[in-house]
Design a protein around this motif. Structure first.
Motif, PDB file in Angstrom:
ATOM      1  N   ARG A 115      38.082   3.672  36.692  1.00 56.87           N
ATOM      2  CA  ARG A 115      38.940   2.858  36.870  1.00 56.87           C
ATOM      3  C   ARG A 115      40.096   3.150  35.935  1.00 56.87           C
ATOM      4  N   LEU A 116      41.035   3.691  36.190  1.00 54.24           N
ATOM      5  CA  LEU A 116      42.544   3.752  35.294  1.00 54.24           C
ATOM      6  C   LEU A 116      43.639   3.354  35.505  1.00 54.24           C
ATOM      7  N   GLY A 117      44.002   3.258  37.142  1.00 56.22           N
ATOM      8  CA  GLY A 117      44.365   2.240  37.504  1.00 56.22           C
ATOM      9  C   GLY A 117      44.893   1.902  38.641  1.00 56.22           C
ATOM     10  N   LEU A 118      46.052   1.026  38.992  1.00 54.35           N
ATOM     11  CA  LEU A 118      46.133   0.780  40.909  1.00 54.35           C
ATOM     12  C   LEU A 118      47.111   1.118  40.730  1.00 54.35           C
ATOM     13  N   VAL A 119      47.567   2.636  41.649  1.00 53.33           N
ATOM     14  CA  VAL A 119      48.790   2.980  42.657  1.00 53.33           C
ATOM     15  C   VAL A 119      49.118   2.857  43.668  1.00 53.33           C
ATOM     16  N   GLU A 120      50.564   2.688  44.323  1.00 55.16           N
ATOM     17  CA  GLU A 120      50.672   2.659  45.663  1.00 55.16           C
ATOM     18  C   GLU A 120      51.673   4.009  45.840  1.00 55.16           C
ATOM     19  N   LEU A 121      51.143   4.525  47.618  1.00 48.10           N
ATOM     20  CA  LEU A 121      51.448   4.990  48.147  1.00 48.10           C
ATOM     21  C   LEU A 121      52.682   5.057  48.425  1.00 48.10           C
ATOM     22  N   LEU A 122      53.740   6.444  48.398  1.00 44.08           N
ATOM     23  CA  LEU A 122      54.841   6.180  48.924  1.00 44.08           C
ATOM     24  C   LEU A 122      55.159   7.000  50.144  1.00 44.08           C
ATOM     25  N   ILE A 123      53.930   6.565  50.826  1.00 42.17           N
ATOM     26  CA  ILE A 123      53.973   6.993  52.400  1.00 42.17           C
ATOM     27  C   ILE A 123      53.976   5.482  53.629  1.00 42.17           C
ATOM     28  N   ASP A 124      54.820   5.869  54.806  1.00 36.68           N
ATOM     29  CA  ASP A 124      54.652   4.779  55.502  1.00 36.68           C
ATOM     30  C   ASP A 124      52.794   4.523  55.978  1.00 36.68           C
ATOM     31  N   SER A 125      52.751   2.943  56.346  1.00 42.70           N
ATOM     32  CA  SER A 125      51.554   2.952  56.663  1.00 42.70           C
ATOM     33  C   SER A 125      50.593   3.786  57.986  1.00 42.70           C
ATOM     34  N   GLY A 126      51.392   4.418  58.939  1.00 47.44           N
ATOM     35  CA  GLY A 126      51.247   5.153  59.591  1.00 47.44           C
ATOM     36  C   GLY A 126      50.449   5.911  59.806  1.00 47.44           C
ATOM     37  N   GLU A 127      51.265   6.945  58.413  1.00 45.00           N
ATOM     38  CA  GLU A 127      51.260   8.144  57.524  1.00 45.00           C
ATOM     39  C   GLU A 127      49.846   7.675  57.141  1.00 45.00           C
ATOM     40  N   ALA A 128      49.799   6.911  56.583  1.00 48.13           N
ATOM     41  CA  ALA A 128      48.532   6.723  55.466  1.00 48.13           C
ATOM     42  C   ALA A 128      47.116   6.541  56.838  1.00 48.13           C
ATOM     43  N   ASP A 129      47.219   6.202  57.713  1.00 45.79           N
ATOM     44  CA  ASP A 129      46.040   5.939  58.820  1.00 45.79           C
ATOM     45  C   ASP A 129      45.847   7.168  58.873  1.00 45.79           C
ATOM     46  N   SER A 130      46.620   8.793  59.573  1.00 38.90           N
ATOM     47  CA  SER A 130      46.255   9.278  60.103  1.00 38.90           C
ATOM     48  C   SER A 130      45.829  10.655  59.580  1.00 38.90           C
ATOM     49  N   LEU A 131      46.069  10.547  57.548  1.00 37.54           N
ATOM     50  CA  LEU A 131      46.057  11.330  56.869  1.00 37.54           C
ATOM     51  C   LEU A 131      44.183  10.899  56.165  1.00 37.54           C
ATOM     52  N   PHE A 132      44.041  10.342  56.066  1.00 32.60           N
ATOM     53  CA  PHE A 132      42.885   9.780  54.974  1.00 32.60           C
ATOM     54  C   PHE A 132      41.664   9.192  56.176  1.00 32.60           C
ATOM     55  N   SER A 133      40.824   9.571  55.457  1.00 30.62           N
ATOM     56  CA  SER A 133      39.424   9.190  56.914  1.00 30.62           C
ATOM     57  C   SER A 133      38.897   7.470  56.601  1.00 30.62           C
ATOM     58  N   LYS A 134      38.289   6.673  56.627  1.00 33.19           N
ATOM     59  CA  LYS A 134      38.033   5.576  57.330  1.00 33.19           C
ATOM     60  C   LYS A 134      37.298   5.242  56.251  1.00 33.19           C
ATOM     61  N   GLY A 135      36.644   5.734  54.951  1.00 33.34           N
ATOM     62  CA  GLY A 135      36.692   5.103  53.871  1.00 33.34           C
ATOM     63  C   GLY A 135      35.000   4.408  53.873  1.00 33.34           C
ATOM     64  N   ASN A 136      34.090   5.541  54.416  1.00 30.54           N
ATOM     65  CA  ASN A 136      32.528   4.951  54.458  1.00 30.54           C
ATOM     66  C   ASN A 136      31.952   5.521  53.272  1.00 30.54           C
TER      67      ASN A 136
END
Length: 254
Positions: free
Chosen positions: A192-213
């Motif tokens: 781990r290097l650090g926590l980052v927040e993504l400057l995108i809205d939650s809806g865009e994040a849901d559409s961009l990224f996979s489910k993370g399984n």
């Protein structure tokens, strides 16, 4: 802490001093209790991680000796955080025998790190200030995407192409702010290097990224696979300041 009453303290006898190991074990206990009660504290904090093997996902314990009273004062490297909750029923969260953690997540290669690093807040959200940097990552079926990251200067200032963006399963780790963990690959997991927040809205994040399984380990005990090259020169860019309006500080679960 809303779960504070469920944390079992381990008090020493009168006159005995607490060691760094004692404080580290107490912090580890707090983190475990938080997850057991639906709070995502292991992922939710800004700051430098512990240098102890397997424990980079825990804040660094900083010890000061008071020569006048001969007492030890402990503090952590935590500089702020965000609110994250985790579903207790369906959560895949494991603490290994080396005190690393395993979670479901997606991992993305960082293809390009933009040179500019801008400070956009003087300490309201993160004690040392909020910094902003752009990166490009490759997303399956979406091509290359530019994403703006918010975090500490230490985290973003060292960012390079050897690092990766780890995005926890968004159904298991929920926040009102899209977030990720910056990591570097090791032979047996991720550092781990650090926590980052993504400057995108939650809806865009849901559409961009996979489910993370994919089950991934944070807090690997082996050395990093490669030595990080020199950081891209950080150029403070005033024009970034107009790109974001910093919201009022929210109360975090910390």
């Amino acid at each position: 802490m809303p779960y504070g009453s469920k944390v079992k303290p381990n008090y020493k006898e009168w006159g005995e001093q607490y060691t760094k190991k004692d404080l580290q074990e107490a912090l580890l206990n707090v983190m475990k209790t938080a997850v057991e009660n639906g709070y995502g504290e292991p992922l939710a904090w800004h700051g430098q991680g512990s240098s102890e093997k397997g424990l980079c996902w825990l804040p660094k314990i900083e010890i000061e000796n008071d020569s006048e009273s001969s007492k030890i004062h402990g503090s952590t490297s935590m500089e702020g955080g965000i609110n994250i909750t985790c579903g207790k029923k369906d959560l895949d969260f494991k603490l290994t025998e080396n005190n690393s953690i395993e979670i479901n997540a997606s991992v993305y290669d960082i293809e390009v790190v933009k040179p500019s690093l801008a400070r956009i807040d003087k300490g309201l959200l993160i004690e040392s200030g909020v910094y902003m940097k752009d990166i490009e990552i490759e997303i399956e079926n979406n091509g290359r995407k530019t994403i703006t990251l918010l975090g500490t200067k230490d985290t973003l200032g060292e960012l390079n192409n050897n690092h990766k963006l780890l995005i926890p399963n968004q159904q298991q780790w929920k926040s009102n702010k899209p977030f990720a963990i910056l990591v570097e690959r090791t032979s047996d997991g991720y550092h781990r290097l650090g926590l980052v927040e993504l400057l995108i809205d939650s809806g865009e994040a849901d559409s961009l990224f996979s489910k993370g399984n994919e089950m991934v380990k944070i807090g690997a005990v082996s050395q990093l696979e490669s030595q990080a090259p020199k950081s891209v020169e950080n150029i403070i860019s005033p024009q970034y300041e107009a790109k974001i309006q910093v919201p009022p500080k929210n109360n975090s679960s910390w």
